[in-house]
Motif scaffolding. Structure first.
Motif, PDB file in Angstrom:
ATOM      1  N   ARG A   4     -24.912 -22.379 -20.894  1.00  0.00           N
ATOM      2  CA  ARG A   4     -23.482 -22.640 -20.777  1.00  0.00           C
ATOM      3  C   ARG A   4     -22.844 -21.696 -19.763  1.00  0.00           C
ATOM      4  NH1 ARG A   4     -19.946 -23.394 -25.995  1.00  0.00           N
ATOM      5  NH2 ARG A   4     -21.047 -25.355 -25.889  1.00  0.00           N
ATOM      6  N   ILE A   5     -23.225 -20.440 -19.783  1.00  0.00           N
ATOM      7  CA  ILE A   5     -22.684 -19.461 -18.827  1.00  0.00           C
ATOM      8  C   ILE A   5     -23.142 -19.808 -17.415  1.00  0.00           C
ATOM      9  CG2 ILE A   5     -22.748 -17.048 -18.122  1.00  0.00           C
ATOM     10  CD1 ILE A   5     -22.870 -16.327 -21.087  1.00  0.00           C
ATOM     11  N   ALA A  10     -21.917 -21.958 -12.115  1.00  0.00           N
ATOM     12  CA  ALA A  10     -22.223 -22.901 -11.043  1.00  0.00           C
ATOM     13  C   ALA A  10     -21.013 -23.784 -10.732  1.00  0.00           C
ATOM     14  CB  ALA A  10     -23.425 -23.761 -11.420  1.00  0.00           C
ATOM     15  N   LEU A  11     -20.326 -24.233 -11.756  1.00  0.00           N
ATOM     16  CA  LEU A  11     -19.128 -25.049 -11.539  1.00  0.00           C
ATOM     17  C   LEU A  11     -18.028 -24.248 -10.856  1.00  0.00           C
ATOM     18  CD1 LEU A  11     -18.958 -27.112 -14.836  1.00  0.00           C
ATOM     19  CD2 LEU A  11     -19.523 -27.931 -12.546  1.00  0.00           C
ATOM     20  N   ALA A  12     -17.875 -22.987 -11.231  1.00  0.00           N
ATOM     21  CA  ALA A  12     -16.862 -22.141 -10.598  1.00  0.00           C
ATOM     22  C   ALA A  12     -17.189 -21.900  -9.129  1.00  0.00           C
ATOM     23  CB  ALA A  12     -16.754 -20.818 -11.342  1.00  0.00           C
ATOM     24  N   LEU A  13     -18.461 -21.648  -8.821  1.00  0.00           N
ATOM     25  CA  LEU A  13     -18.853 -21.452  -7.427  1.00  0.00           C
ATOM     26  C   LEU A  13     -18.677 -22.734  -6.619  1.00  0.00           C
ATOM     27  CD1 LEU A  13     -22.013 -19.196  -7.706  1.00  0.00           C
ATOM     28  CD2 LEU A  13     -19.813 -18.615  -6.685  1.00  0.00           C
ATOM     29  N   MET A  18     -15.794 -25.847  -2.488  1.00  0.00           N
ATOM     30  CA  MET A  18     -15.297 -27.174  -2.149  1.00  0.00           C
ATOM     31  C   MET A  18     -13.806 -27.180  -1.803  1.00  0.00           C
ATOM     32  SD  MET A  18     -17.872 -29.234  -2.365  1.00  0.00           S
ATOM     33  CE  MET A  18     -17.405 -30.887  -2.761  1.00  0.00           C
ATOM     34  N   THR A  19     -13.100 -26.108  -2.105  1.00  0.00           N
ATOM     35  CA  THR A  19     -11.673 -26.055  -1.809  1.00  0.00           C
ATOM     36  C   THR A  19     -11.446 -25.281  -0.527  1.00  0.00           C
ATOM     37  OG1 THR A  19     -11.399 -24.075  -3.158  1.00  0.00           O
ATOM     38  CG2 THR A  19     -11.021 -26.189  -4.236  1.00  0.00           C
ATOM     39  N   GLY A  20     -10.334 -25.502   0.082  1.00  0.00           N
ATOM     40  CA  GLY A  20      -9.988 -24.792   1.307  1.00  0.00           C
ATOM     41  C   GLY A  20      -8.481 -24.716   1.435  1.00  0.00           C
ATOM     42  N   CYS A  21      -8.027 -24.119   2.511  1.00  0.00           N
ATOM     43  CA  CYS A  21      -6.591 -24.012   2.719  1.00  0.00           C
ATOM     44  C   CYS A  21      -6.255 -24.457   4.139  1.00  0.00           C
ATOM     45  CB  CYS A  21      -6.106 -22.599   2.467  1.00  0.00           C
ATOM     46  SG  CYS A  21      -6.864 -21.369   3.539  1.00  0.00           S
ATOM     47  N   PHE A  22      -5.058 -24.926   4.291  1.00  0.00           N
ATOM     48  CA  PHE A  22      -4.551 -25.358   5.587  1.00  0.00           C
ATOM     49  C   PHE A  22      -3.255 -24.605   5.790  1.00  0.00           C
ATOM     50  CE2 PHE A  22      -2.353 -28.375   8.392  1.00  0.00           C
ATOM     51  CZ  PHE A  22      -3.304 -28.478   9.377  1.00  0.00           C
ATOM     52  N   ASP A  23      -3.236 -23.678   6.738  1.00  0.00           N
ATOM     53  CA  ASP A  23      -2.105 -22.773   6.836  1.00  0.00           C
ATOM     54  C   ASP A  23      -1.105 -23.119   7.926  1.00  0.00           C
ATOM     55  OD1 ASP A  23      -3.703 -22.172   8.941  1.00  0.00           O
ATOM     56  OD2 ASP A  23      -3.704 -20.025   8.636  1.00  0.00           O
ATOM     57  N   SER A  24      -1.275 -24.218   8.627  1.00  0.00           N
ATOM     58  CA  SER A  24      -0.290 -24.583   9.635  1.00  0.00           C
ATOM     59  C   SER A  24       0.377 -25.898   9.259  1.00  0.00           C
ATOM     60  CB  SER A  24      -0.937 -24.686  11.013  1.00  0.00           C
ATOM     61  OG  SER A  24      -1.830 -25.760  11.047  1.00  0.00           O
ATOM     62  N   ASN A  25       1.480 -26.142   9.871  1.00  0.00           N
ATOM     63  CA  ASN A  25       2.235 -27.356   9.617  1.00  0.00           C
ATOM     64  C   ASN A  25       1.495 -28.541  10.248  1.00  0.00           C
ATOM     65  OD1 ASN A  25       4.147 -29.271   9.196  1.00  0.00           O
ATOM     66  ND2 ASN A  25       5.787 -28.223  10.278  1.00  0.00           N
TER      67      ASN A  25
END
Length: 48
Positions: A4-5, A10-13, A18-25
């Motif tokens: 379980r741990i 693995a899900l947290a990693l 898989m996420t990212g950021c977009f910092d401009s307009n």
């Protein structure tokens, strides 16, 4: 318990990678995607 741990880690990693950021307009992009470039307007060899 160890499985379980490991699954949660693995899900947290995966979520972090898989996420990212977009910092401009999005309106400030340098490429005008809504209109073709000058060289894309006609068929090759027909001139005009």
């Amino acid at each position: 318990m160890y499985r379980r741990i490991a699954l949660l880690a693995a899900l947290a990693l995966m979520a972090l990678f898989m996420t990212g950021c977009f910092d401009s307009n999005p309106d400030d992009q340098s490429v005008p995607w809504s209109r073709p470039a000058d060289w894309e307007r006609g068929a090759p060899g027909f001139g005009g």
